[in-house]
Design a protein around this motif. Structure first.
Motif, PDB file in Angstrom:
ATOM      1  N   MET A  72       0.853  -1.191   0.000  1.00  0.00           N
ATOM      2  CA  MET A  72       0.000   0.000   0.000  1.00  0.00           C
ATOM      3  C   MET A  72       0.886   1.237   0.000  1.00  0.00           C
ATOM      4  SD  MET A  72      -3.370  -0.754   2.247  1.00  0.00           S
ATOM      5  CE  MET A  72      -2.676  -1.619   3.618  1.00  0.00           C
ATOM      6  N   CYS A  73       0.805   1.973  -1.099  1.00  0.00           N
ATOM      7  CA  CYS A  73       1.581   3.200  -1.227  1.00  0.00           C
ATOM      8  C   CYS A  73       0.857   4.136  -2.181  1.00  0.00           C
ATOM      9  CB  CYS A  73       2.992   2.900  -1.727  1.00  0.00           C
ATOM     10  SG  CYS A  73       3.058   2.095  -3.324  1.00  0.00           S
ATOM     11  N   CYS A  74       1.293   5.377  -2.187  1.00  0.00           N
ATOM     12  CA  CYS A  74       0.712   6.367  -3.088  1.00  0.00           C
ATOM     13  C   CYS A  74       1.021   5.962  -4.529  1.00  0.00           C
ATOM     14  CB  CYS A  74       1.298   7.741  -2.788  1.00  0.00           C
ATOM     15  SG  CYS A  74       0.802   9.019  -3.979  1.00  0.00           S
ATOM     16  N   PRO A  75       0.017   5.939  -5.405  1.00  0.00           N
ATOM     17  CA  PRO A  75       0.268   5.587  -6.806  1.00  0.00           C
ATOM     18  C   PRO A  75       1.206   6.567  -7.529  1.00  0.00           C
ATOM     19  CG  PRO A  75      -2.082   5.536  -6.321  1.00  0.00           C
ATOM     20  CD  PRO A  75      -1.399   6.126  -5.128  1.00  0.00           C
ATOM     21  N   LEU A  76       1.326   7.798  -7.027  1.00  0.00           N
ATOM     22  CA  LEU A  76       2.185   8.788  -7.691  1.00  0.00           C
ATOM     23  C   LEU A  76       3.612   8.791  -7.161  1.00  0.00           C
ATOM     24  CD1 LEU A  76      -0.190  11.863  -8.067  1.00  0.00           C
ATOM     25  CD2 LEU A  76       0.579  10.275  -9.827  1.00  0.00           C
ATOM     26  N   CYS A  77       3.771   8.939  -5.862  1.00  0.00           N
ATOM     27  CA  CYS A  77       5.120   9.100  -5.308  1.00  0.00           C
ATOM     28  C   CYS A  77       5.641   7.853  -4.597  1.00  0.00           C
ATOM     29  CB  CYS A  77       5.173  10.298  -4.369  1.00  0.00           C
ATOM     30  SG  CYS A  77       4.251  10.084  -2.829  1.00  0.00           S
ATOM     31  N   LYS A  78       4.793   6.852  -4.483  1.00  0.00           N
ATOM     32  CA  LYS A  78       5.150   5.566  -3.855  1.00  0.00           C
ATOM     33  C   LYS A  78       5.433   5.667  -2.357  1.00  0.00           C
ATOM     34  CE  LYS A  78       4.812   3.736  -7.887  1.00  0.00           C
ATOM     35  NZ  LYS A  78       3.470   3.496  -8.323  1.00  0.00           N
ATOM     36  N   ALA A  79       5.016   6.757  -1.715  1.00  0.00           N
ATOM     37  CA  ALA A  79       5.175   6.883  -0.268  1.00  0.00           C
ATOM     38  C   ALA A  79       4.286   5.843   0.410  1.00  0.00           C
ATOM     39  CB  ALA A  79       4.786   8.285   0.197  1.00  0.00           C
ATOM     40  N   PRO A  80       4.822   5.103   1.369  1.00  0.00           N
ATOM     41  CA  PRO A  80       4.002   4.096   2.050  1.00  0.00           C
ATOM     42  C   PRO A  80       2.846   4.742   2.805  1.00  0.00           C
ATOM     43  CG  PRO A  80       6.184   4.239   3.057  1.00  0.00           C
ATOM     44  CD  PRO A  80       6.162   5.183   1.896  1.00  0.00           C
ATOM     45  N   THR A  81       1.721   4.071   2.803  1.00  0.00           N
ATOM     46  CA  THR A  81       0.539   4.585   3.503  1.00  0.00           C
ATOM     47  C   THR A  81      -0.322   3.408   3.929  1.00  0.00           C
ATOM     48  OG1 THR A  81      -1.207   6.232   3.405  1.00  0.00           O
ATOM     49  CG2 THR A  81      -0.890   4.888   1.446  1.00  0.00           C
ATOM     50  N   TRP A  82      -1.308   3.672   4.755  1.00  0.00           N
ATOM     51  CA  TRP A  82      -2.232   2.649   5.236  1.00  0.00           C
ATOM     52  C   TRP A  82      -3.642   3.122   4.964  1.00  0.00           C
ATOM     53  CZ3 TRP A  82       2.246   4.188   7.405  1.00  0.00           C
ATOM     54  CH2 TRP A  82       3.204   3.191   7.621  1.00  0.00           C
ATOM     55  N   ARG A  83      -4.556   2.194   4.881  1.00  0.00           N
ATOM     56  CA  ARG A  83      -5.962   2.538   4.604  1.00  0.00           C
ATOM     57  C   ARG A  83      -6.507   3.552   5.598  1.00  0.00           C
ATOM     58  NH1 ARG A  83      -8.245  -1.237   0.875  1.00  0.00           N
ATOM     59  NH2 ARG A  83      -6.965  -3.087   0.766  1.00  0.00           N
ATOM     60  N   ARG A  84      -6.139   3.407   6.850  1.00  0.00           N
ATOM     61  CA  ARG A  84      -6.673   4.320   7.866  1.00  0.00           C
ATOM     62  C   ARG A  84      -6.163   5.748   7.690  1.00  0.00           C
ATOM     63  NH1 ARG A  84      -2.913   1.158  10.801  1.00  0.00           N
ATOM     64  NH2 ARG A  84      -1.177   2.415  11.578  1.00  0.00           N
ATOM     65  N   GLN A  85      -5.131   5.937   6.855  1.00  0.00           N
ATOM     66  CA  GLN A  85      -4.596   7.271   6.607  1.00  0.00           C
ATOM     67  C   GLN A  85      -5.288   7.978   5.439  1.00  0.00           C
ATOM     68  OE1 GLN A  85      -0.444   5.942   6.316  1.00  0.00           O
ATOM     69  NE2 GLN A  85      -0.012   7.363   8.007  1.00  0.00           N
TER      70      GLN A  85
END
Length: 108
Positions: A72-85
């Motif tokens: 799970m990461c941003c489709p543009l910058c690939k920064a990791p993220t979670w659904r709750r964010q």
């Protein structure tokens, strides 16, 4: 500088908010639409959300991306993220609603 206007009087490209929607140039409406497009579906945002990295997506688009991607990461910058964010972007949703009203009025 903070507090200074970039409106038409100062040479900026901004459209005065007091101008009736029917007087807006089609070019201005198209430019606004380009800024309100989701980079996943390329359509005007539907239920805009934002990620901690600051990128915005339609709720359905980012949900689909998370379902498809192995990480799970941003489709543009690939920064990791979670659904709750994933957070609803109420300000952007209001701008999209105003754009749609202007675009509909302009087409009439």
């Amino acid at each position: 500088m903070c507090g200074e206007s970039e409106g038409p009087a100062s040479g900026g490209d901004a459209v005065a908010l007091s101008q009736p929607p029917t007087q807006l140039a089609p070019k201005s409406i198209e430019a606004l639409a380009a800024e309100l497009r989701c980079t996943v579906c390329m359509d005007i945002f539907d239920e805009p959300t934002f990620l901690p990295c600051g990128h915005n997506f339609c709720l359905a688009c980012i949900t689909d991306c998370f379902r498809i991607m192995s990480e799970m990461c941003c489709p543009l910058c690939k920064a990791p993220t979670w659904r709750r964010q994933v957070t609803a972007n109420h300000s952007l949703a209001s701008i999209v609603a105003a754009y749609r009203a202007i675009a509909d009025a302009h087409q009439s």
